[in-house]
Design a protein around this motif. Structure first.
Motif, PDB file in Angstrom:
ATOM      1  N   VAL A 173      10.803   1.749  10.256  1.00  0.00           N
ATOM      2  CA  VAL A 173       9.764   2.271  11.143  1.00  0.00           C
ATOM      3  C   VAL A 173       8.870   1.135  11.636  1.00  0.00           C
ATOM      4  O   VAL A 173       8.443   0.283  10.867  1.00  0.00           O
ATOM      5  N   LEU A 174       8.610   1.152  12.940  1.00  0.00           N
ATOM      6  CA  LEU A 174       7.750   0.171  13.579  1.00  0.00           C
ATOM      7  C   LEU A 174       6.794   0.903  14.509  1.00  0.00           C
ATOM      8  O   LEU A 174       7.231   1.666  15.380  1.00  0.00           O
ATOM      9  N   VAL A 175       5.489   0.703  14.329  1.00  0.00           N
ATOM     10  CA  VAL A 175       4.473   1.329  15.176  1.00  0.00           C
ATOM     11  C   VAL A 175       3.751   0.223  15.933  1.00  0.00           C
ATOM     12  O   VAL A 175       3.327  -0.767  15.336  1.00  0.00           O
ATOM     13  N   SER A 198       4.599  -1.881  10.313  1.00  0.00           N
ATOM     14  CA  SER A 198       5.887  -1.340   9.900  1.00  0.00           C
ATOM     15  C   SER A 198       5.766  -0.778   8.491  1.00  0.00           C
ATOM     16  O   SER A 198       4.887  -1.181   7.729  1.00  0.00           O
ATOM     17  N   GLY A 199       6.665   0.136   8.169  1.00  0.00           N
ATOM     18  CA  GLY A 199       6.663   0.744   6.846  1.00  0.00           C
ATOM     19  C   GLY A 199       7.947   1.497   6.601  1.00  0.00           C
ATOM     20  O   GLY A 199       8.809   1.596   7.483  1.00  0.00           O
ATOM     21  N   ASP A 200       8.080   2.037   5.401  1.00  0.00           N
ATOM     22  CA  ASP A 200       9.265   2.788   5.033  1.00  0.00           C
ATOM     23  C   ASP A 200       9.301   4.165   5.696  1.00  0.00           C
ATOM     24  O   ASP A 200      10.357   4.681   6.032  1.00  0.00           O
ATOM     25  N   ARG A 201       8.111   4.744   5.853  1.00  0.00           N
ATOM     26  CA  ARG A 201       8.014   6.065   6.490  1.00  0.00           C
ATOM     27  C   ARG A 201       6.663   6.196   7.162  1.00  0.00           C
ATOM     28  O   ARG A 201       5.678   5.635   6.704  1.00  0.00           O
ATOM     29  N   ARG A 241       6.172   0.213   1.653  1.00  0.00           N
ATOM     30  CA  ARG A 241       5.736  -1.179   1.800  1.00  0.00           C
ATOM     31  C   ARG A 241       5.236  -1.358   3.229  1.00  0.00           C
ATOM     32  O   ARG A 241       6.019  -1.386   4.177  1.00  0.00           O
ATOM     33  N   VAL A 242       3.922  -1.476   3.410  1.00  0.00           N
ATOM     34  CA  VAL A 242       3.305  -1.561   4.727  1.00  0.00           C
ATOM     35  C   VAL A 242       3.096  -3.021   5.096  1.00  0.00           C
ATOM     36  O   VAL A 242       2.583  -3.801   4.301  1.00  0.00           O
ATOM     37  N   ARG A 243       3.508  -3.366   6.312  1.00  0.00           N
ATOM     38  CA  ARG A 243       3.288  -4.721   6.836  1.00  0.00           C
ATOM     39  C   ARG A 243       2.614  -4.557   8.197  1.00  0.00           C
ATOM     40  O   ARG A 243       3.015  -3.708   8.981  1.00  0.00           O
ATOM     41  N   THR A 244       1.617  -5.386   8.452  1.00  0.00           N
ATOM     42  CA  THR A 244       0.897  -5.251   9.711  1.00  0.00           C
ATOM     43  C   THR A 244       0.475  -6.603  10.259  1.00  0.00           C
ATOM     44  O   THR A 244       0.254  -7.547   9.511  1.00  0.00           O
ATOM     45  N   VAL A 268       0.841  -1.177   0.000  1.00  0.00           N
ATOM     46  CA  VAL A 268       0.000   0.000   0.000  1.00  0.00           C
ATOM     47  C   VAL A 268       0.880   1.233   0.000  1.00  0.00           C
ATOM     48  O   VAL A 268       1.900   1.281   0.667  1.00  0.00           O
ATOM     49  N   SER A 269       0.464   2.269  -0.737  1.00  0.00           N
ATOM     50  CA  SER A 269       1.258   3.490  -0.739  1.00  0.00           C
ATOM     51  C   SER A 269       1.084   4.258   0.557  1.00  0.00           C
ATOM     52  O   SER A 269       1.963   4.976   0.978  1.00  0.00           O
TER      53      SER A 269
END
Length: 162
Positions: free
Chosen positions: A125-127, A135-138, A153-156, A22-23
């Motif tokens: 980045v990790l939230v 996590s994601g690039d920004r 690139r979003v991973r959850t 996802v963007s």
């Protein structure tokens, strides 16, 4: 439709739900609102001030607090407005942690625009929100609105049970 094809489509949909290319994805972050007008408190092991360019570099176990928002990093560059002693930007590097209420985020770098009330996190980045992890690039945290936008690139991983 063959059973194999149905299985492959189901598998693809299941994988997509856990690792979406996802963007941008939106989520809530923290429970404090309108914090950008509150005072910024900084603690560190060392402070170097540059009067010529209006900056100060805090280093060594830097801890920054503003309302409920806490930011920690090894090094933080503070940029002051040219016409005053008002802080306009904080740039943290070397491994950053941001905590706001029950939520936390980690990244290699953070750029906090005080007037906009936004923190841009970059680099691994990790939230985390309870048991949920993304996590994601920004990530852009909007501290006043209590929202976050994850890009790249979003991973959850979302917990469905408590």
């Amino acid at each position: 439709m063959s059973k194999l094809r149905i299985f492959l489509i189901s598998l693809a949909l299941g994988v997509a739900a856990h690792a979406l290319p996802v963007s941008a994805a939106n989520l809530a972050f923290g429970n404090s609102r309108d914090t950008s007008n509150l005072p910024v408190q900084v603690e560190a092991d060392q402070l170097d001030v540059n009067q010529k360019d209006g900056t100060a570099t805090f280093s060594g176990n830097v801890q920054i607090a503003q309302g409920e928002m806490l930011l920690s990093a090894p090094t933080v560059l503070v940029v002051y407005a040219e016409d005053s002693k008002k802080i306009v930007r904080l740039t943290a590097s070397g491994g950053v942690t941001v905590v706001n209420g029950p939520d936390a985020a980690e990244a290699q770098n953070a750029d906090y625009d005080i007037d906009a009330g936004t923190v841009l996190l970059t680099g691994n980045v990790l939230v985390t929100q309870g048991k949920n992890v993304m996590s994601g690039d920004r990530v852009v945290l909007n501290l006043d609105a209590g929202t976050a936008q994850v890009g790249g690139r979003v991973r959850t991983t979302l917990e469905t049970q408590e």
